[in-house]
Design a protein around this motif. Structure first.
Motif, PDB file in Angstrom:
ATOM      1  N   THR A 225       0.838  -1.203   0.000  1.00  0.00           N
ATOM      2  CA  THR A 225       0.000   0.000   0.000  1.00  0.00           C
ATOM      3  C   THR A 225       0.872   1.251   0.000  1.00  0.00           C
ATOM      4  O   THR A 225       0.375   2.357   0.175  1.00  0.00           O
ATOM      5  N   ASP A 248       1.278   6.633   1.009  1.00  0.00           N
ATOM      6  CA  ASP A 248       0.748   5.530   1.808  1.00  0.00           C
ATOM      7  C   ASP A 248      -0.759   5.536   1.613  1.00  0.00           C
ATOM      8  O   ASP A 248      -1.430   6.519   1.944  1.00  0.00           O
ATOM      9  N   GLN A 250      -4.570   4.305   2.303  1.00  0.00           N
ATOM     10  CA  GLN A 250      -5.351   3.778   3.411  1.00  0.00           C
ATOM     11  C   GLN A 250      -6.798   3.588   2.992  1.00  0.00           C
ATOM     12  O   GLN A 250      -7.329   4.387   2.210  1.00  0.00           O
ATOM     13  N   PRO A 251      -7.523   2.593   3.484  1.00  0.00           N
ATOM     14  CA  PRO A 251      -6.994   1.478   4.271  1.00  0.00           C
ATOM     15  C   PRO A 251      -6.163   0.542   3.400  1.00  0.00           C
ATOM     16  O   PRO A 251      -5.954   0.834   2.218  1.00  0.00           O
ATOM     17  N   GLU A 252      -5.758  -0.598   3.991  1.00  0.00           N
ATOM     18  CA  GLU A 252      -4.857  -1.481   3.279  1.00  0.00           C
ATOM     19  C   GLU A 252      -5.546  -2.260   2.165  1.00  0.00           C
ATOM     20  O   GLU A 252      -4.879  -2.792   1.283  1.00  0.00           O
TER      21      GLU A 252
END
Length: 464
Positions: A225, A248, A250-252
């Motif tokens: 991710t 990054d 989110q969520p995974e």
């Protein structure tokens, strides 16, 4: 400081069938101590919890001197001024304030939050403060946490400024981006601008949007991710810049709702790398031309009596050196086995009638990014061996061994034998620098030993 417990008239009521005093229950539940100062009588009273917070005796009278003694000396003028304003009928201050105490039982410094309110009446025809009552609460942990968060925030700010990081936050569902002053600066927008996600996407260099989408999709498909890629933009002033994007998501798991990341301007580094690559390719081209010129000169200059065989051998050596040179300038995308790489590098020093080199090892692939450093290291070792070591005499031998390590790295050992005695160099030259941090920075490791048995060089490649 003036702190004293409040003696409130008890109010009996019922809660779950039991008689309680609601006000007392509330302050006990909130861990709040109360105090009361009868200004006219000059007496102080504290609740049991207030005494505990200030480490005052459980019983007995509390004097103003006792309270002042435990107040931190730097805060005592502040608490006195607050009390004076609270007791002044023209001011009637009632602000919440914080101060420090040094507990008399153990000397520990604690932060206290206090609030007081005075009651006024007419005494001898003058409006005067009759009582001053309020609450105290130990807020040390809360204060320390707030200070730690402020310190962390300041460190983050300094890190962002020092690293010239542009932070961004994308709401994927609404395609709304929350910019930052650094992001606006990076893209040439006014500091207080609020560009949309599309405003930024329109600045992609041709083809970069599609390429980034493909890179992101591949990294997410691989189970990550975290997305990272260098991306080219053409800014509003026409300049092309390269930014390193790190995000990054989110969520995974899909559906993804948010992406947080940074952009770093790496234009200068990328341009420098391009210049180095151009110079390296130019050097490669010139070296190959030099080999061709040497071969042509040899064809015209070789003695007639051994022309065919001797010239054939000489051209073969030149071709092997040319091939090794090619290998040292190869792109990082080429994958090689250690054995194939070593064989190509040492080929110029081998002959079917006399082969002084032994290669030993299993089929282990060199990571593409490390193929060139390993090739250059073996080439440097071979060159030194020809000049000073085992390959400088007919009876000399070189053994190259390699194996995979338990941590999925690679260990390569170059061992010379049968050559002249070699002493440790008094000073480090370019070759020593090359066979060190220049080619193999941490976490990789290289150990170069000079002893009576011959040069031994151990290269340990760590997994990235």
């Amino acid at each position: 400081m003036l702190t004293t417990p409040l003696n409130c008239p008890p109010v009996d009521t019922m809660l779950h069938g039991l008689p309680v005093k609601p006000l007392e229950a509330a302050v006990q539940a909130a861990h709040i101590g109360v105090w009361h100062w009868d200004v006219q009588a000059g007496t102080l009273s504290y609740s049991a919890l207030a005494r505990s917070i200030l480490a005052l005796p459980d019983t007995g009278p509390v004097t103003m001197d006792m309270v002042r003694a435990l107040t931190h000396p730097e805060d005592l003028p502040v608490t006195r001024d607050i009390a004076r304003r609270a007791l002044n009928p023209d001011v009637r201050g009632s602000e919440v304030y914080s101060y420090r105490i040094n507990r008399p039982d153990n000397g520990e410094m604690r932060w206290i939050q206090a609030h007081g309110l005075a009651q006024f009446g007419v005494v001898d025809g003058v409006e005067t403060a009759l009582t001053y009552s309020g609450s105290i609460q130990d807020v040390t942990e809360r204060r320390l946490l707030r200070e730690a968060l402020a310190d962390q925030k300041e460190r983050l700010r300094l890190a962002i400024e020092a690293g010239s990081l542009a932070v961004w936050d994308l709401d994927i569902a609404t395609d709304t981006i929350s910019p930052s002053p650094e992001l606006n600066r990076l893209f040439g927008f006014p500091q207080d601008a609020t560009p949309t996600a599309d405003d930024l996407r329109r600045l992609y260099a041709p083809g970069e949007k599609e390429r980034l989408q493909a890179v992101s999709a591949a990294q997410i498909a691989a189970g990550s991710t975290k997305v990272q890629s260098e991306v080219r933009f053409v800014l509003r002033d026409g300049q092309e810049r390269t930014f390193l994007l790190r995000a990054d998501i989110q969520p995974e798991q899909p559906p993804f709702k948010r992406a947080i990341g940074v952009l770093i301007d790496v234009t200068d580094r990328v341009r420098q790398e391009q210049r180095v690559t151009t110079i390296a390719m130019e050097m490669r081209h010139r070296l190959k031309n030099a080999f061709a010129v040497i071969a042509a000169i040899a064809s015209r200059s070789w003695p007639t009596h051994d022309r065919d065989e001797g010239l054939k051998w000489f051209r073969g050596r030149l071709q092997a050196i040319s091939s090794a040179t090619d290998l040292m300038f190869q792109p990082d995308t080429e994958v090689l086995l250690v054995g194939d790489l070593a064989d190509r590098i040492v080929a110029p020093y081998r002959h079917h009638d006399h082969d002084p080199i032994v290669l030993e090892g299993s089929d282990v692939a060199v990571p593409s990014a490390l193929a060139t450093p390993v090739a250059m290291a073996l080439h440097e070792l071979a060159t030194n061996a020809v000049k000073y070591g085992a390959l400088s005499v007919p009876e000399g031998r070189v053994t190259i061994q390699w194996e995979a390590t338990p941590d999925k790295g690679i260990k390569i050992v170059w061992q010379e034998a049968g050559g002249p005695a070699v002493d440790t160099p008094v000073r480090s030259g370019f070759g020593s620098t090359l066979l060190g941090s220049a080619l193999f920075p941490a976490p990789h490791q290289i150990d170069h030993v000079f002893n009576g048995d011959g040069v031994r060089c151990t290269i340990v490649l760590r997994p990235s």
